[in-house]
Design a protein around this motif. Structure first.
Motif, mmCIF file in Angstrom:
data_model
loop_
_atom_site.group_PDB
_atom_site.id
_atom_site.type_symbol
_atom_site.label_atom_id
_atom_site.label_comp_id
_atom_site.label_asym_id
_atom_site.label_seq_id
_atom_site.Cartn_x
_atom_site.Cartn_y
_atom_site.Cartn_z
ATOM 1 N N SER A 4 0.662 -1.005 0.184
ATOM 2 C CA SER A 4 0.306 -0.304 0.074
ATOM 3 C C SER A 4 1.172 1.220 -0.053
ATOM 4 O O SER A 4 0.623 2.140 -0.407
ATOM 5 C CB SER A 4 -1.397 0.145 1.063
ATOM 6 N N THR A 5 2.002 1.090 0.928
ATOM 7 C CA THR A 5 3.133 2.543 0.667
ATOM 8 C C THR A 5 3.419 2.231 -0.647
ATOM 9 O O THR A 5 3.991 3.730 -1.424
ATOM 10 C CB THR A 5 3.691 2.070 1.962
ATOM 11 N N SER A 6 4.279 1.248 -1.155
ATOM 12 C CA SER A 6 5.217 1.137 -2.213
ATOM 13 C C SER A 6 4.550 1.609 -3.255
ATOM 14 O O SER A 6 5.340 2.506 -4.389
ATOM 15 C CB SER A 6 5.801 -0.361 -2.263
ATOM 16 N N SER A 7 3.231 1.418 -3.179
ATOM 17 C CA SER A 7 2.357 1.538 -4.487
ATOM 18 C C SER A 7 1.608 3.058 -4.653
ATOM 19 O O SER A 7 -0.149 3.647 -5.928
ATOM 20 C CB SER A 7 1.136 0.956 -5.105
ATOM 21 N N ASN A 8 1.763 4.158 -4.557
ATOM 22 C CA ASN A 8 1.384 5.307 -3.524
ATOM 23 C C ASN A 8 1.676 6.203 -4.946
ATOM 24 O O ASN A 8 3.011 6.950 -4.240
ATOM 25 C CB ASN A 8 1.123 5.702 -1.940
ATOM 26 N N PRO A 9 1.047 6.914 -5.248
ATOM 27 C CA PRO A 9 1.424 7.846 -6.289
ATOM 28 C C PRO A 9 1.454 8.656 -5.852
ATOM 29 O O PRO A 9 3.319 9.431 -6.286
ATOM 30 C CB PRO A 9 -0.046 8.242 -7.055
ATOM 31 N N PRO A 10 1.222 9.676 -4.982
ATOM 32 C CA PRO A 10 1.796 11.023 -4.107
ATOM 33 C C PRO A 10 3.209 10.387 -3.593
ATOM 34 O O PRO A 10 3.778 12.151 -3.302
ATOM 35 C CB PRO A 10 0.500 11.680 -2.868
ATOM 36 N N LEU A 11 2.884 9.542 -3.651
ATOM 37 C CA LEU A 11 4.711 9.090 -2.050
ATOM 38 C C LEU A 11 5.835 9.122 -3.685
ATOM 39 O O LEU A 11 6.836 9.787 -3.789
ATOM 40 C CB LEU A 11 4.442 8.008 -2.093
ATOM 41 N N ARG A 31 14.458 6.203 -12.259
ATOM 42 C CA ARG A 31 15.332 5.033 -11.706
ATOM 43 C C ARG A 31 16.542 6.058 -10.271
ATOM 44 O O ARG A 31 15.756 5.138 -9.301
ATOM 45 C CB ARG A 31 16.610 4.000 -11.956
ATOM 46 N N ASP A 32 16.548 7.220 -10.471
ATOM 47 C CA ASP A 32 16.534 7.882 -9.869
ATOM 48 C C ASP A 32 15.307 8.174 -8.427
ATOM 49 O O ASP A 32 15.527 7.794 -7.386
ATOM 50 C CB ASP A 32 17.674 9.401 -10.042
ATOM 51 N N ILE A 33 14.108 7.965 -9.449
ATOM 52 C CA ILE A 33 12.920 8.497 -8.245
ATOM 53 C C ILE A 33 12.876 7.773 -7.416
ATOM 54 O O ILE A 33 12.075 7.484 -6.637
ATOM 55 C CB ILE A 33 12.248 9.183 -9.703
ATOM 56 N N ALA A 34 13.082 6.297 -8.398
ATOM 57 C CA ALA A 34 12.627 4.806 -8.104
ATOM 58 C C ALA A 34 13.508 4.534 -7.183
ATOM 59 O O ALA A 34 12.407 4.594 -5.926
ATOM 60 C CB ALA A 34 12.657 3.892 -9.239
ATOM 61 N N THR A 35 14.120 4.671 -6.980
ATOM 62 C CA THR A 35 15.094 4.735 -5.832
ATOM 63 C C THR A 35 15.176 5.619 -4.530
ATOM 64 O O THR A 35 14.777 5.506 -3.472
ATOM 65 C CB THR A 35 16.832 4.663 -6.114
ATOM 66 N N ALA A 36 14.147 7.152 -4.801
ATOM 67 C CA ALA A 36 14.656 8.077 -3.552
ATOM 68 C C ALA A 36 12.972 7.150 -3.655
ATOM 69 O O ALA A 36 12.730 8.264 -1.660
ATOM 70 C CB ALA A 36 14.046 9.040 -4.777
ATOM 71 N N ALA A 37 12.057 6.670 -3.844
ATOM 72 C CA ALA A 37 10.384 6.996 -3.003
ATOM 73 C C ALA A 37 10.457 5.227 -2.842
ATOM 74 O O ALA A 37 9.916 5.221 -2.046
ATOM 75 C CB ALA A 37 9.901 6.831 -4.521
ATOM 76 N N GLY A 38 11.458 4.395 -3.183
ATOM 77 C CA GLY A 38 11.652 3.423 -2.256
ATOM 78 C C GLY A 38 10.562 2.345 -3.449
ATOM 79 O O GLY A 38 10.521 1.744 -2.689
ATOM 80 N N ILE A 45 6.046 3.626 -14.071
ATOM 81 C CA ILE A 45 5.409 4.668 -15.421
ATOM 82 C C ILE A 45 4.176 3.357 -15.386
ATOM 83 O O ILE A 45 3.662 4.033 -16.095
ATOM 84 C CB ILE A 45 6.256 3.000 -15.920
ATOM 85 N N ARG A 46 3.609 2.477 -13.990
ATOM 86 C CA ARG A 46 3.001 2.641 -14.359
ATOM 87 C C ARG A 46 1.781 3.042 -13.851
ATOM 88 O O ARG A 46 0.210 3.403 -14.437
ATOM 89 C CB ARG A 46 2.607 1.045 -13.467
ATOM 90 N N HIS A 47 1.933 4.420 -13.141
ATOM 91 C CA HIS A 47 1.127 5.691 -11.880
ATOM 92 C C HIS A 47 1.203 6.372 -13.325
ATOM 93 O O HIS A 47 0.180 6.949 -13.826
ATOM 94 C CB HIS A 47 2.186 5.238 -10.923
ATOM 95 N N PHE A 48 2.500 6.539 -13.811
ATOM 96 C CA PHE A 48 2.880 7.652 -14.718
ATOM 97 C C PHE A 48 2.378 7.458 -16.079
ATOM 98 O O PHE A 48 2.209 8.904 -16.984
ATOM 99 C CB PHE A 48 3.591 8.590 -14.131
ATOM 100 N N GLY A 49 2.858 7.011 -16.872
ATOM 101 C CA GLY A 49 3.194 6.218 -18.159
ATOM 102 C C GLY A 49 4.491 7.200 -18.678
ATOM 103 O O GLY A 49 4.808 5.883 -19.615
ATOM 104 N N SER A 50 4.918 8.010 -18.328
ATOM 105 C CA SER A 50 6.262 7.948 -18.805
ATOM 106 C C SER A 50 6.857 9.257 -17.630
ATOM 107 O O SER A 50 6.354 9.373 -17.344
ATOM 108 C CB SER A 50 6.402 8.985 -19.937
ATOM 109 N N MET A 51 8.162 9.381 -18.078
ATOM 110 C CA MET A 51 9.123 10.202 -17.185
ATOM 111 C C MET A 51 7.573 11.640 -17.167
ATOM 112 O O MET A 51 8.201 12.764 -16.579
ATOM 113 C CB MET A 51 10.347 10.815 -17.989
#
Length: 214
Positions: A4-11, A31-38, A45-51
């Protein structure tokens, strides 16, 4: 991290906002953002489609936050320029930005980087600021001055500076202009400065040397 935390778009959005607000942040990768968000890059990509989709989500969030601040001011025009009022700019900015909000740095970075994204954010701030100022004029809380368009432009510039130049203004003021005592001092001084000119352009005199609400 729980699903529930890792799939939170606001996070993810907030992690991206913090990265984008830093020098060189425009070059941050998925990848940088993924690392920062955990989270995994695939989840972004699933949530936002692209950068670009993520950048648009960040911009929309920033626009909503700034708009909320200026709408708060317009909702109580007299209270907005009273540093002792719970409706004041100082109080609203303190609650919205806190001590570590990346939003002011993001706005400044957008201005420095230029382009359509930065121009859109500046247009939002200036338009919302002018609308809030007009509400204050309509309520009789402030004077439009002898040149209302120039006065509105000045107020918009002050609002933009307070948001985008938070850190250098804080060094000059000796306190954060967007929180606590520093925000109260900033708001009170802006109010005094604007109150010193009557609708006909003459100096309003010594009665405005103190807080205009004293």
């Amino acid at each position: 991290m729980s699903p529930s935390t890792s799939s939170n778009p606001p996070l993810i959005r907030d992690a991206a906002l913090r990265l984008f607000a830093e020098p060189g942040g425009a070059r941050a990768s998925v990848r940088d953002i993924a690392t920062a968000a955990g989270v995994s890059p695939a989840l972004i990509i699933r949530h936002f489609g692209s950068m670009e989709g993520l950048r648009e989500a960040v911009d929309a969030h920033v626009a909503t936050q700034i708009g909320a601040l200026l709408e708060h001011i317009a909702s109580d025009p007299a209270g907005a320029i009273d540093p002792h009022s719970s409706a004041s700019f100082a109080d609203a900015a303190t609650r919205l930005f806190g001590d570590d909000s990346p939003l002011p740095r993001y706005l400044l970075r957008s201005l420095v980087d230029g382009g359509d994204r930065g121009a859109a954010l500046v247009e939002l701030v200036t338009r919302s600021s002018v609308e809030a100022w007009q509400s204050m004029i309509d309520a009789g809380a402030v004077s439009p001055g002898p040149d209302p368009r120039a006065r509105a432009a000045l107020v918009a510039m002050i609002d933009l500076a307070a948001l985008a130049l938070r850190e250098p203004l804080g060094s000059l003021l000796g306190a954060d202009p967007l929180t606590g005592e520093g925000a109260e001092r900033w708001t009170a001084e802006v109010a005094r400065m604007l109150a010193r000119t009557s609708p006909h352009g003459a100096s309003a005199g010594s009665e405005h040397e103190g807080n205009p609400h004293d």
